[in-house]
Design a protein around this motif. Structure first.
Motif, PDB file in Angstrom:
ATOM      1  N   ASP A  38      41.718  22.961  38.659  1.00 21.12           N
ATOM      2  CA  ASP A  38      40.479  23.699  38.932  1.00 21.12           C
ATOM      3  C   ASP A  38      40.812  24.982  39.703  1.00 21.12           C
ATOM      4  OD1 ASP A  38      37.927  24.602  39.432  1.00 21.12           O
ATOM      5  OD2 ASP A  38      37.180  22.661  40.157  1.00 21.12           O
ATOM      6  N   GLN A  40      39.439  27.967  39.559  1.00 24.02           N
ATOM      7  CA  GLN A  40      38.304  28.724  40.072  1.00 24.02           C
ATOM      8  C   GLN A  40      37.837  28.177  41.422  1.00 24.02           C
ATOM      9  OE1 GLN A  40      36.941  31.695  38.686  1.00 24.02           O
ATOM     10  NE2 GLN A  40      36.290  31.680  40.813  1.00 24.02           N
ATOM     11  N   GLN A  41      37.772  26.860  41.548  1.00 25.54           N
ATOM     12  CA  GLN A  41      37.366  26.268  42.826  1.00 25.54           C
ATOM     13  C   GLN A  41      38.404  26.571  43.902  1.00 25.54           C
ATOM     14  OE1 GLN A  41      34.432  25.107  43.530  1.00 25.54           O
ATOM     15  NE2 GLN A  41      34.981  24.706  45.644  1.00 25.54           N
ATOM     16  N   LEU A  43      40.281  29.227  44.069  1.00 26.48           N
ATOM     17  CA  LEU A  43      40.076  30.617  44.475  1.00 26.48           C
ATOM     18  C   LEU A  43      38.832  30.771  45.333  1.00 26.48           C
ATOM     19  CD1 LEU A  43      41.139  33.482  44.362  1.00 26.48           C
ATOM     20  CD2 LEU A  43      39.828  33.814  42.255  1.00 26.48           C
ATOM     21  N   ASN A  44      37.776  30.056  44.992  1.00 24.85           N
ATOM     22  CA  ASN A  44      36.550  30.122  45.800  1.00 24.85           C
ATOM     23  C   ASN A  44      36.822  29.701  47.241  1.00 24.85           C
ATOM     24  OD1 ASN A  44      35.156  30.925  43.520  1.00 24.85           O
ATOM     25  ND2 ASN A  44      34.288  28.912  43.119  1.00 24.85           N
ATOM     26  N   LYS A  47      38.918  32.573  48.905  1.00 30.52           N
ATOM     27  CA  LYS A  47      38.248  33.858  49.090  1.00 30.52           C
ATOM     28  C   LYS A  47      37.447  33.927  50.383  1.00 30.52           C
ATOM     29  CE  LYS A  47      36.441  35.930  45.362  1.00 30.52           C
ATOM     30  NZ  LYS A  47      35.776  36.095  44.039  1.00 30.52           N
ATOM     31  N   THR A  64      46.618  33.019  42.257  1.00 31.91           N
ATOM     32  CA  THR A  64      45.482  32.326  41.650  1.00 31.91           C
ATOM     33  C   THR A  64      44.525  33.322  41.006  1.00 31.91           C
ATOM     34  OG1 THR A  64      45.701  30.583  43.325  1.00 31.91           O
ATOM     35  CG2 THR A  64      43.650  30.639  42.067  1.00 31.91           C
ATOM     36  N   ALA A  65      44.209  34.388  41.730  1.00 33.38           N
ATOM     37  CA  ALA A  65      43.300  35.407  41.199  1.00 33.38           C
ATOM     38  C   ALA A  65      43.877  36.057  39.954  1.00 33.38           C
ATOM     39  CB  ALA A  65      43.007  36.461  42.264  1.00 33.38           C
ATOM     40  N   LEU A  68      43.547  33.894  36.953  1.00 33.99           N
ATOM     41  CA  LEU A  68      42.156  33.817  36.494  1.00 33.99           C
ATOM     42  C   LEU A  68      41.647  35.149  35.944  1.00 33.99           C
ATOM     43  CD1 LEU A  68      40.579  31.595  39.283  1.00 33.99           C
ATOM     44  CD2 LEU A  68      40.751  31.034  36.856  1.00 33.99           C
ATOM     45  N   ASP A  70      40.992  37.750  37.813  1.00 28.92           N
ATOM     46  CA  ASP A  70      40.154  38.369  38.837  1.00 28.92           C
ATOM     47  C   ASP A  70      40.978  39.478  39.491  1.00 28.92           C
ATOM     48  OD1 ASP A  70      38.644  39.097  41.053  1.00 28.92           O
ATOM     49  OD2 ASP A  70      38.112  37.030  41.587  1.00 28.92           O
ATOM     50  N   THR A  73      40.174  40.745  43.233  1.00 25.25           N
ATOM     51  CA  THR A  73      40.646  39.842  44.286  1.00 25.25           C
ATOM     52  C   THR A  73      42.165  39.890  44.378  1.00 25.25           C
ATOM     53  OG1 THR A  73      38.723  38.418  44.004  1.00 25.25           O
ATOM     54  CG2 THR A  73      40.632  37.446  45.102  1.00 25.25           C
TER      55      THR A  73
END
Length: 138
Positions: A38, A40-41, A43-44, A47, A64-65, A68, A70, A73
């Motif tokens: 996971d 995205q989680q 990275l959340n 962040k 990670t960014a 993804l 991103d 970021t």
């Protein structure tokens, strides 16, 4: 080690509710999410404290960014990394790739040049940076 991820995530979440600034707990929680696939989680979670001046933290955010896609970021994290360790070529290379993906080609060229000028790039990374720099018209 036993892959009891959810209890570990819950325990870390409780710890973060007591001390939101603990980047070690935040990194552990993000790594668990990464182990589960996971991204995205993960990275959340990272962040939330993306302004921290910790090399390992920023490297995890950047990687990670970038995986993804991103780029903003990733750019912010690589910028922090180049401030922490300006002589490390891989941070400049990561920044160059993020600029390249964001179609900010002039900034990408500058970052590729910095990556080449620094130390620590593998032969493959150095060749990649030189190739991209050539393709971008340098």
């Amino acid at each position: 080690g036993r892959q009891l991820y959810q209890p570990a995530i819950n325990l870390l979440a409780q710890g973060l509710s007591l001390d939101d600034s603990d980047i070690d707990m935040r990194m552990m929680q993000a790594r668990i999410y990464l182990a589960q696939g996971d991204m995205q989680q993960a990275l959340n979670i990272l962040k939330v404290k993306s302004d921290t001046a910790n090399k390992d933290y920023q490297a995890l955010v950047a990687a990670t960014a970038q995986q993804l896609g991103d780029n903003q970021t990733a750019l912010a994290a690589y910028h922090q990394l180049t401030l922490i360790e300006p002589q490390t070529g891989r941070w400049w290379l990561g920044m160059a790739i993020a600029f390249d993906r964001s179609t900010e080609y002039e900034k990408a060229k500058q970052a590729y040049q910095m990556a080449i000028a620094q130390r620590g790039l593998s032969a493959e990374s150095l060749a990649f940076a030189q190739q991209r720099l050539s393709e971008l018209g340098e």
